[in-house]
Design an enzyme around this catalytic site. Structure first.
Site, mmCIF file in Angstrom:
data_model
loop_
_atom_site.group_PDB
_atom_site.id
_atom_site.type_symbol
_atom_site.label_atom_id
_atom_site.label_comp_id
_atom_site.label_asym_id
_atom_site.label_seq_id
_atom_site.Cartn_x
_atom_site.Cartn_y
_atom_site.Cartn_z
ATOM 1 N NE ARG A 35 -4.367 -1.340 1.729
ATOM 2 C CZ ARG A 35 -5.265 -1.824 2.582
ATOM 3 N NH1 ARG A 35 -5.035 -1.780 3.868
ATOM 4 N NH2 ARG A 35 -6.383 -2.328 2.148
ATOM 5 C CE LYS A 201 -19.221 -13.195 10.399
ATOM 6 N NZ LYS A 201 -19.493 -11.882 10.886
ATOM 7 N N GLY A 351 -9.645 -7.650 0.649
ATOM 8 C CA GLY A 351 -8.318 -7.776 1.249
ATOM 9 C C GLY A 351 -7.803 -9.204 1.247
ATOM 10 N N GLY A 374 -13.706 -3.317 1.027
ATOM 11 C CA GLY A 374 -15.069 -2.787 1.087
ATOM 12 C C GLY A 374 -15.298 -1.700 0.049
HETATM 13 P P1 ADP Z 1 -12.266 -10.492 1.419
HETATM 14 O O1 ADP Z 1 -11.379 -9.890 2.493
HETATM 15 O O2 ADP Z 1 -11.487 -10.877 0.214
HETATM 16 O O3 ADP Z 1 -13.469 -9.649 1.142
HETATM 17 P P2 ADP Z 1 -13.670 -12.089 3.350
HETATM 18 O O4 ADP Z 1 -13.074 -11.266 4.445
HETATM 19 O O5 ADP Z 1 -15.101 -11.942 3.064
HETATM 20 O O6 ADP Z 1 -12.833 -11.870 2.006
HETATM 21 O O7 ADP Z 1 -13.441 -13.622 3.651
HETATM 22 C C1 ADP Z 1 -12.186 -14.160 3.875
HETATM 23 C C2 ADP Z 1 -12.233 -15.206 4.953
HETATM 24 O O8 ADP Z 1 -13.177 -16.206 4.668
HETATM 25 C C3 ADP Z 1 -10.913 -15.888 5.085
HETATM 26 O O9 ADP Z 1 -10.379 -15.588 6.348
HETATM 27 C C4 ADP Z 1 -11.243 -17.365 4.934
HETATM 28 O O10 ADP Z 1 -10.554 -18.192 5.829
HETATM 29 C C5 ADP Z 1 -12.720 -17.392 5.249
HETATM 30 N N1 ADP Z 1 -13.352 -18.573 4.688
HETATM 31 C C6 ADP Z 1 -13.366 -19.014 3.413
HETATM 32 N N2 ADP Z 1 -14.013 -20.185 3.304
HETATM 33 C C7 ADP Z 1 -14.431 -20.513 4.550
HETATM 34 C C8 ADP Z 1 -15.162 -21.609 5.100
HETATM 35 N N3 ADP Z 1 -15.582 -22.605 4.336
HETATM 36 N N4 ADP Z 1 -15.411 -21.610 6.425
HETATM 37 C C9 ADP Z 1 -14.981 -20.596 7.194
HETATM 38 N N5 ADP Z 1 -14.293 -19.536 6.742
HETATM 39 C C10 ADP Z 1 -14.016 -19.495 5.439
HETATM 40 MG MG MG Z 2 -11.561 -9.842 4.646
#
Ligand code: ADP
Ligand code: MG
Length: 394
Positions: A35, A201, A351, A374
């Site tokens: 960054r 989630k 992220g 976000g």
């Molecule tokens: P981003 O930061 O790319 O938007 P998120 O924060 O929404 O992504 O999600 C990332 C997290 O989701 C990671 O920490 C990963 O471990 C978790 N994750 C992915 N698949 C599963 C799963 N099947 N059960 C629990 N956590 C999960």
């Molecule tokens: Mg995340």
């Protein structure tokens, strides 16, 4: 088109640049400086044009005095000094005489970094709630404001909107680039357009799901969020992540978009979440009560591949498995491999998804990796972004 730093006469002016220096720091050591590097183009441009450069950024969240120690921007000033080959003066205050004196003594091309803007949150969340007097105070320190922090473009904080309300403002190169690259997904994206959505989630991504599904041809669902969808579709998901209060939402989506929403057909499960977990490949209907679904299975990868191979546009947010641990990395790795072998315009936002792309060494094969999690989602959803709207058009 928004005004950019190029639209201002910078020479001799005090230019406040809002950067996103929200980098991971452990015991004073910066763990990932991407960054900081992403902000260099704008800072270098301002220096080249003889500006006095005043940098602002947030770092982490500040709720207690203790948080301040962990979240000082001092290590960033040191790193920046090395990258710019120019001493960056760090001011350990967010306001006050010391800061004002240092600015009064600046020469052209000098660079000052002000302490973490969120230190102001300890006293009534002044930064995060965009306290008008704080925005006004920071604005009076400079002549021109450049917003180059894409990661907070969806926030209305004193250090972006608050200053924009009080100074002639433009965007920096990083924000300009993000807008250019992400706009390809919002303005008539080339079809077929497939989105991969994962992460833990459903509740984090409700807006994204219900909004982006109208823009894409297919939405492939993986990650933790897939299990609430699978539950809604009537499958037993054992001990996998499930948000009961979101089952109805998932049902609604599945009813409305039966051909667009593509769910996993097999998953990798384990009974514990650690590096040595013993994994099982399970088709839906085979998952046992104590098993947790932690990645998409090989058959799902094959199915997803069919929706990705001939795409012209692909957007990915959210890893499809618990990618931090080896036993559950395969799905995310294989999809990275698949999308980088297509001819599609590929964008990764989020992220953790960006981290997965670079951990597994695909970062150079993706058309655009957004620096904002976000923020990129908010931009794609078409949510109002006041801190961008406040910047004048050319
Ligand atoms: P981003 O930061 O790319 O938007 P998120 O924060 O929404 O992504 O999600 C990332 C997290 O989701 C990671 O920490 C990963 O471990 C978790 N994750 C992915 N698949 C599963 C799963 N099947 N059960 C629990 N956590 C999960
Ligand atoms: Mg995340």
């Amino acid at each position: 088109m928004k005004k950019t730093i190029k639209d201002f006469e910078l020479s001799g002016k005090k230019v406040i640049i809002r950067c996103d220096f929200n980098v991971p720091i452990e015991n004073g050591v910066i763990k990932d400086d991407s960054r900081i590097k992403a902000s260099l183009k704008t800072i270098r441009y301002a220096r080249k044009h003889n500006a006095k450069v005043i940098l602002l950024s947030h770092l982490g969240r500040i709720k207690t005095e203790e948080d301040k120690k962990k979240n000082t921007l001092k290590p960033v000033a040191e790193k920046l000094s090395v990258l710019l080959r120019k001493k960056v003066k760090f001011i350990d205050q967010t306001r006050g005489e010391k800061l004002e004196n240092a600015i009064a003594q600046m020469k052209d091309k000098d660079v000052i970094l002000i302490e973490n803007t969120r230190f102001e949150d300890l006293d009534g969340k002044k930064e995060s709630n965009n306290d008008p007097s704080l925005g006004k105070y920071w604005a009076h320190l400079g002549d021109i404001f450049i917003n180059d922090a894409f990661g907070t473009i969806h926030r209305c904080h004193a250090s972006n909107l608050g200053i924009e309300n009080n100074l002639p403002s433009g965007i920096g190169f990083l924000v300009e680039n993000e807008i250019k690259k992400l706009s390809k997904l919002t303005n008539n994206p080339k079809k077929p357009y497939t989105i991969i959505l994962g992460g833990s989630k459903v509740s984090d991504k409700i807006g994204v799901i219900s909004n982006l599904i109208t823009k894409a041809d297919y939405l492939l669902i993986g990650g933790g969020m897939a299990f609430t969808f699978l539950k809604a579709a009537g499958f037993n998901i054992g001990s996998s992540l499930c948000e009961k209060e979101k089952i109805d939402f998932c049902k609604e989506m599945l009813d409305k978009y039966p051909n667009k929403l593509i769910l996993p057909i097999d998953v990798i499960t384990a009974t514990e979440i650690n590096e040595n977990a013993k994994t099982q490949e399970r088709f839906l209907g085979e998952i046992e009560e104590e098993e947790i679904g932690l990645d998409i299975g090989p058959k799902t990868v094959e199915v997803f591949k069919q929706y990705l191979d001939d795409c012209k546009t692909i957007f990915w947010n959210g890893p499809v498995g618990y990618f931090e641990l080896k036993p559950f990395q395969n799905g995310t790795k294989q999809l990275l491999d698949i999308i980088t072998q297509t001819k599609a315009y590929t964008v990764v936002g989020g992220g953790d998804t960006a981290r997965a792309a670079s951990d597994f060494n695909y970062q150079n094969k993706i058309s655009h990796i957004s620096t904002g999690g976000g923020a990129s989602l908010a931009f794609l959803e078409g949510i109002k972004l006041p801190s961008l709207d406040a910047i004048d058009e050319k």
